[in-house]
Design a protein around this motif. Structure first.
Motif, PDB file in Angstrom:
ATOM      1  N   GLY A 105      43.988  46.250  36.051  1.00  0.00           N
ATOM      2  CA  GLY A 105      44.063  45.888  34.648  1.00  0.00           C
ATOM      3  C   GLY A 105      45.026  44.762  34.345  1.00  0.00           C
ATOM      4  N   ALA A 106      45.877  44.380  35.326  1.00  0.00           N
ATOM      5  CA  ALA A 106      46.814  43.289  35.072  1.00  0.00           C
ATOM      6  C   ALA A 106      46.061  41.985  34.898  1.00  0.00           C
ATOM      7  N   THR A 107      46.601  41.102  34.061  1.00  0.00           N
ATOM      8  CA  THR A 107      45.912  39.845  33.778  1.00  0.00           C
ATOM      9  C   THR A 107      46.529  38.667  34.517  1.00  0.00           C
ATOM     10  N   THR A 108      47.510  38.916  35.380  1.00  0.00           N
ATOM     11  CA  THR A 108      48.035  37.887  36.275  1.00  0.00           C
ATOM     12  C   THR A 108      48.160  38.493  37.662  1.00  0.00           C
ATOM     13  N   ILE A 109      48.060  37.655  38.673  1.00  0.00           N
ATOM     14  CA  ILE A 109      48.209  38.115  40.048  1.00  0.00           C
ATOM     15  C   ILE A 109      49.006  37.092  40.833  1.00  0.00           C
ATOM     16  N   ASP A 110      49.653  37.556  41.889  1.00  0.00           N
ATOM     17  CA  ASP A 110      50.417  36.684  42.777  1.00  0.00           C
ATOM     18  C   ASP A 110      49.484  36.227  43.900  1.00  0.00           C
ATOM     19  N   VAL A 111      48.817  35.127  43.660  1.00  0.00           N
ATOM     20  CA  VAL A 111      47.837  34.647  44.628  1.00  0.00           C
ATOM     21  C   VAL A 111      48.515  34.227  45.924  1.00  0.00           C
ATOM     22  N   ARG A 112      49.708  33.706  45.833  1.00  0.00           N
ATOM     23  CA  ARG A 112      50.412  33.297  47.054  1.00  0.00           C
ATOM     24  C   ARG A 112      50.654  34.500  47.970  1.00  0.00           C
ATOM     25  N   ALA A 113      51.063  35.606  47.393  1.00  0.00           N
ATOM     26  CA  ALA A 113      51.295  36.796  48.212  1.00  0.00           C
ATOM     27  C   ALA A 113      49.996  37.290  48.831  1.00  0.00           C
TER      28      ALA A 113
ATOM     29  N   ASN B 129      34.418  32.761  41.003  1.00  0.00           N
ATOM     30  CA  ASN B 129      34.230  32.789  39.548  1.00  0.00           C
ATOM     31  C   ASN B 129      35.029  33.922  38.921  1.00  0.00           C
ATOM     32  N   LEU B 130      35.232  35.025  39.661  1.00  0.00           N
ATOM     33  CA  LEU B 130      36.012  36.143  39.127  1.00  0.00           C
ATOM     34  C   LEU B 130      37.482  35.768  38.989  1.00  0.00           C
TER      35      LEU B 130
ATOM     36  N   GLN C 181      41.877  36.200  30.810  1.00  0.00           N
ATOM     37  CA  GLN C 181      42.822  37.320  30.890  1.00  0.00           C
ATOM     38  C   GLN C 181      42.079  38.639  31.079  1.00  0.00           C
ATOM     39  N   ARG C 182      41.165  38.619  32.053  1.00  0.00           N
ATOM     40  CA  ARG C 182      40.374  39.797  32.361  1.00  0.00           C
ATOM     41  C   ARG C 182      40.906  40.437  33.638  1.00  0.00           C
ATOM     42  N   GLY C 183      41.739  41.436  33.470  1.00  0.00           N
ATOM     43  CA  GLY C 183      42.298  42.123  34.626  1.00  0.00           C
ATOM     44  C   GLY C 183      41.242  42.793  35.481  1.00  0.00           C
ATOM     45  N   ASP C 184      40.146  43.235  34.855  1.00  0.00           N
ATOM     46  CA  ASP C 184      39.096  43.885  35.642  1.00  0.00           C
ATOM     47  C   ASP C 184      38.437  42.897  36.595  1.00  0.00           C
ATOM     48  N   TRP C 185      38.257  41.658  36.171  1.00  0.00           N
ATOM     49  CA  TRP C 185      37.674  40.649  37.060  1.00  0.00           C
ATOM     50  C   TRP C 185      38.638  40.315  38.198  1.00  0.00           C
ATOM     51  N   LEU C 186      39.933  40.209  37.879  1.00  0.00           N
ATOM     52  CA  LEU C 186      40.916  39.902  38.913  1.00  0.00           C
ATOM     53  C   LEU C 186      41.022  41.030  39.931  1.00  0.00           C
ATOM     54  N   THR C 187      40.973  42.251  39.468  1.00  0.00           N
ATOM     55  CA  THR C 187      41.015  43.391  40.379  1.00  0.00           C
ATOM     56  C   THR C 187      39.782  43.411  41.277  1.00  0.00           C
TER      57      THR C 187
END
Length: 387
Positions: A23-31, A345-346, A354-360
């Motif tokens: 559900g988070a809307t940001t992620i640490d892509v580097r990690a 695209n996700l 700001q779609r946490g479901d897509w990022l997850t």
């Protein structure tokens, strides 16, 4: 040397990973990318450059440094042995010549991954390895590829190349992104080859935007037109061609989105194919990457007057990425089990909307498929080069 590399790898892998919470809307892509790419480091460093010049193409009408490929869906005609090939849409002919495309795909996978690793670690070995590949493909007069696609996706007995063959160089969009990173951050060794690399891309971009094949591909209404757009935008971004970037933005908003995406988010031209699931994913990835490159989240969310948007297309497709069993159409005729993968695209859409479901969902999909046809249709593989 091996011990030092092993220690470096272990140290870097020990760095804490900040994965997105559900559900988070940001992620640490580097990690995320650190954990994915570092185990691949040794193989990437060991990979030797191999350009089209090293791959004989017996049916090519051109020279050894000219790219050549044959159409995927074209087969010998049982009613006319030895005659012109005939089309079987969606059915890939395993006997077609793939040598140059395979080499281009390997190049398009290796250099961007090395660039991402250099970005993550600042280890000059990754930059040095990338420079060897760039030098072979774009600089060395004995091995460089000539900057045109006059003989791509030929049909045996019909022609020696087609406009839709331009899609083959989608595989080096991320090579241009890697070169952009190397230039911006003064990567070791890049200054010595930068002029030659950018001259190659300038020549190819000129061919892409002015040749009959390039113009015909630009005007294709389905994923081919989208792939032309992403190539033109990526190569223009490397070269600082503001004029081409402005034209690409206009084309995306006035032609691509209005003609390729329905108001409810469907992609009718891709759904009409015999592989509607994979084609819908592929085109959507290309559209999202184009929008992200040309205008970030704003372009992904931008809507036409009647509500067509790339964000809407992601919203339509996302439930079928999360649960392919819900797909309302017939399964694709080939490679149905190979998709979805970690569709970009996700990621672009999730960040933009700001779609946490897509990022997850993006995080739990396979980032490194191994089936050749799946890899070919997954050309945006290194998110660090886009963020």
């Amino acid at each position: 040397m091996i011990a030092r590399r092993t220690l470096l790898l272990a140290t870097l892998l020990a760095a804490p990973a900040a994965w997105a919470r559900p559900g988070a809307t940001t992620i640490d892509v580097r990690a995320i990318e650190r954990r994915r790419l570092l185990p691949q480091a040794e193989a990437l460093l060991a990979a030797e450059p191999r350009t089209v010049a090293a791959v004989p193409a017996p049916r090519s009408p051109a020279g050894r440094q000219d790219y050549y490929s044959e159409g995927d869906y074209w087969w010998p005609d049982p009613a006319s042995p030895g005659g012109p090939y005939v089309r079987r849409d969606g059915r890939s002919n395993p006997d077609k010549f793939d040598g140059h495309r395979d080499a281009l795909i390997a190049f398009g996978r290796t250099v961007p991954a090395l660039a991402a690793l250099w970005n993550l670690t600042a280890d000059a070995r990754f930059a040095d390895a990338a420079m060897r590949h760039l030098h072979a493909w774009f600089v060395d007069p004995k091995t460089r590829m000539n900057p045109n696609l006059d003989h791509a996706q030929a049909i045996i007995g019909v022609n020696s190349g087609r406009a839709i063959g331009v899609i083959d160089t989608l595989q080096i969009v991320e090579v241009a992104r890697a070169a952009t990173l190397f230039a911006r951050r003064n990567a070791p060794g890049y200054a010595a080859i930068r002029t030659d690399v950018e001259d190659w891309f300038a020549s190819y971009l000129g061919w892409l935007t002015t040749s009959p094949f390039g113009i015909e591909e630009r005007d294709e209404k389905n994923n081919h037109g989208s792939c032309w757009l992403l190539q033109a935008a990526s190569f223009a971004a490397l070269l600082g061609r503001a004029d081409i970037l402005a034209d690409a933005r206009t084309r995306l908003k006035t032609i691509i989105v209005p003609t390729q995406i329905a108001p409810d988010g469907r992609q009718p031209l891709e759904l009409a194919r015999t592989k509607p699931y994979a084609y819908s994913l592929f085109n959507l990835d290309v559209l999202a990457a184009s929008a992200w490159l040309l205008g970030g989240g704003e372009l992904i969310g931008w809507k036409t007057a009647d509500g067509r948007s790339i964000a809407g297309a992601i919203a339509w497709m996302a439930p079928y990425i999360a649960g392919k069993g819900k797909w309302p159409r017939a399964p694709d005729v080939e490679y149905w089990d190979g998709f979805p993968v970690r569709q970009p695209n996700l990621l672009f859409g999730g960040l933009a909307q700001q779609r946490g479901d897509w990022l997850t969902l993006w995080q739990r999909l396979d980032p490194d498929p191994v089936v050749g046809e799946v890899v070919r249709n997954f050309p945006v593989r290194q998110p660090l080069l886009w963020l």
